[in-house]
Design a protein around this motif. Structure first.
Motif, PDB file in Angstrom:
ATOM      1  N   UNK A 136       0.846  -1.185   0.000  1.00  0.00           N
ATOM      2  CA  UNK A 136       0.000   0.000   0.000  1.00  0.00           C
ATOM      3  C   UNK A 136       0.889   1.246   0.000  1.00  0.00           C
ATOM      4  N   UNK A 137       0.613   2.167  -0.895  1.00  0.00           N
ATOM      5  CA  UNK A 137       1.408   3.392  -0.951  1.00  0.00           C
ATOM      6  C   UNK A 137       1.001   4.319   0.189  1.00  0.00           C
ATOM      7  N   UNK A 138       1.929   5.181   0.606  1.00  0.00           N
ATOM      8  CA  UNK A 138       1.607   6.088   1.715  1.00  0.00           C
ATOM      9  C   UNK A 138       0.509   7.069   1.320  1.00  0.00           C
ATOM     10  N   UNK A 139      -0.282   7.447   2.312  1.00  0.00           N
ATOM     11  CA  UNK A 139      -1.318   8.441   2.073  1.00  0.00           C
ATOM     12  C   UNK A 139      -0.654   9.810   1.931  1.00  0.00           C
ATOM     13  N   UNK A 140      -1.254  10.652   1.118  1.00  0.00           N
ATOM     14  CA  UNK A 140      -0.737  11.989   0.890  1.00  0.00           C
ATOM     15  C   UNK A 140      -1.642  12.998   1.585  1.00  0.00           C
ATOM     16  N   UNK A 141      -1.025  13.875   2.373  1.00  0.00           N
ATOM     17  CA  UNK A 141      -1.757  14.861   3.151  1.00  0.00           C
ATOM     18  C   UNK A 141      -1.305  16.259   2.742  1.00  0.00           C
ATOM     19  N   UNK A 142      -2.264  17.136   2.520  1.00  0.00           N
ATOM     20  CA  UNK A 142      -1.986  18.556   2.297  1.00  0.00           C
ATOM     21  C   UNK A 142      -2.189  19.283   3.617  1.00  0.00           C
ATOM     22  N   UNK A 143      -1.124  19.902   4.117  1.00  0.00           N
ATOM     23  CA  UNK A 143      -1.167  20.656   5.371  1.00  0.00           C
ATOM     24  C   UNK A 143      -1.152  22.138   5.029  1.00  0.00           C
ATOM     25  N   UNK A 167      -2.632  26.096  -5.501  1.00  0.00           N
ATOM     26  CA  UNK A 167      -1.561  25.791  -6.453  1.00  0.00           C
ATOM     27  C   UNK A 167      -1.081  24.349  -6.279  1.00  0.00           C
ATOM     28  N   UNK A 168      -0.940  23.894  -5.030  1.00  0.00           N
ATOM     29  CA  UNK A 168      -0.509  22.522  -4.755  1.00  0.00           C
ATOM     30  C   UNK A 168      -1.541  21.521  -5.279  1.00  0.00           C
ATOM     31  N   UNK A 169      -2.809  21.841  -5.109  1.00  0.00           N
ATOM     32  CA  UNK A 169      -3.879  20.970  -5.606  1.00  0.00           C
ATOM     33  C   UNK A 169      -3.849  20.921  -7.136  1.00  0.00           C
ATOM     34  N   UNK A 170      -3.530  22.050  -7.757  1.00  0.00           N
ATOM     35  CA  UNK A 170      -3.411  22.083  -9.216  1.00  0.00           C
ATOM     36  C   UNK A 170      -2.294  21.174  -9.724  1.00  0.00           C
ATOM     37  N   UNK A 171      -1.213  21.075  -8.944  1.00  0.00           N
ATOM     38  CA  UNK A 171      -0.099  20.205  -9.324  1.00  0.00           C
ATOM     39  C   UNK A 171      -0.388  18.732  -9.013  1.00  0.00           C
ATOM     40  N   UNK A 172      -1.184  18.481  -7.960  1.00  0.00           N
ATOM     41  CA  UNK A 172      -1.501  17.109  -7.542  1.00  0.00           C
ATOM     42  C   UNK A 172      -2.905  17.099  -6.944  1.00  0.00           C
ATOM     43  N   UNK A 173      -3.907  16.832  -7.752  1.00  0.00           N
ATOM     44  CA  UNK A 173      -5.286  16.883  -7.244  1.00  0.00           C
ATOM     45  C   UNK A 173      -5.705  15.654  -6.432  1.00  0.00           C
TER      46      UNK A 173
END
Length: 129
Positions: A1-8, A41-47
């Motif tokens: 399982x790949x690690x979960x990605x969190x936007x802080x 901007x971060x969401x635009x690069x990785x939604x």
């Protein structure tokens, strides 16, 4: 399982760095932003974020609640955790979790692990941010 990605998203640099380090130590991939515009901007690069942890009050015209609403509308499976030093329970969206500051890093990590967005977590004493 790949690690979960969190936007802080946190405008206080010290709090943001502590939170990012704790999440990374727990195996999460973390992207950080200091305000809503950086977050967009971060969401635009990785939604494809698995979770959003956002403070409410930040510089600029948009706040963390605005960001949480945007994320929830375009990505309803993204876990949303809203943190604030003031009571914003009435403004927290359905399915979001609210953690009042100061909060325990352990409680936040447990919340992210369970993916349970139906709770409001009381402030903690140990490892408080």
């Amino acid at each position: 399982m790949s690690p979960r990605t969190v936007l802080v998203v946190e405008d206080d640099l010290l709090i943001r760095l502590i939170l990012v380090e704790a999440l990374q130590d727990d195996g999460y991939t973390v992207v950080q932003a200091a305000n809503v515009l950086e977050a967009v901007a971060a969401i635009g690069r990785n939604p494809c974020f698995d979770a959003l942890v956002t403070d409410v009050d930040m510089p600029g015209h948009l706040n963390g609640l605005d960001l949480a609403g945007m994320v929830s509308s375009v990505s309803p499976l993204t876990q949303v955790v809203v943190v604030s030093g003031r009571d914003v329970c009435d403004d927290v969206g359905l399915g979001w979790a609210f953690m009042p500051k100061p909060y325990s890093l352990d409680h936040l990590l447990k919340l992210l692990e369970t993916d349970d967005t139906s709770i409001t977590v009381a402030p903690g004493v140990a490892s408080a941010v």
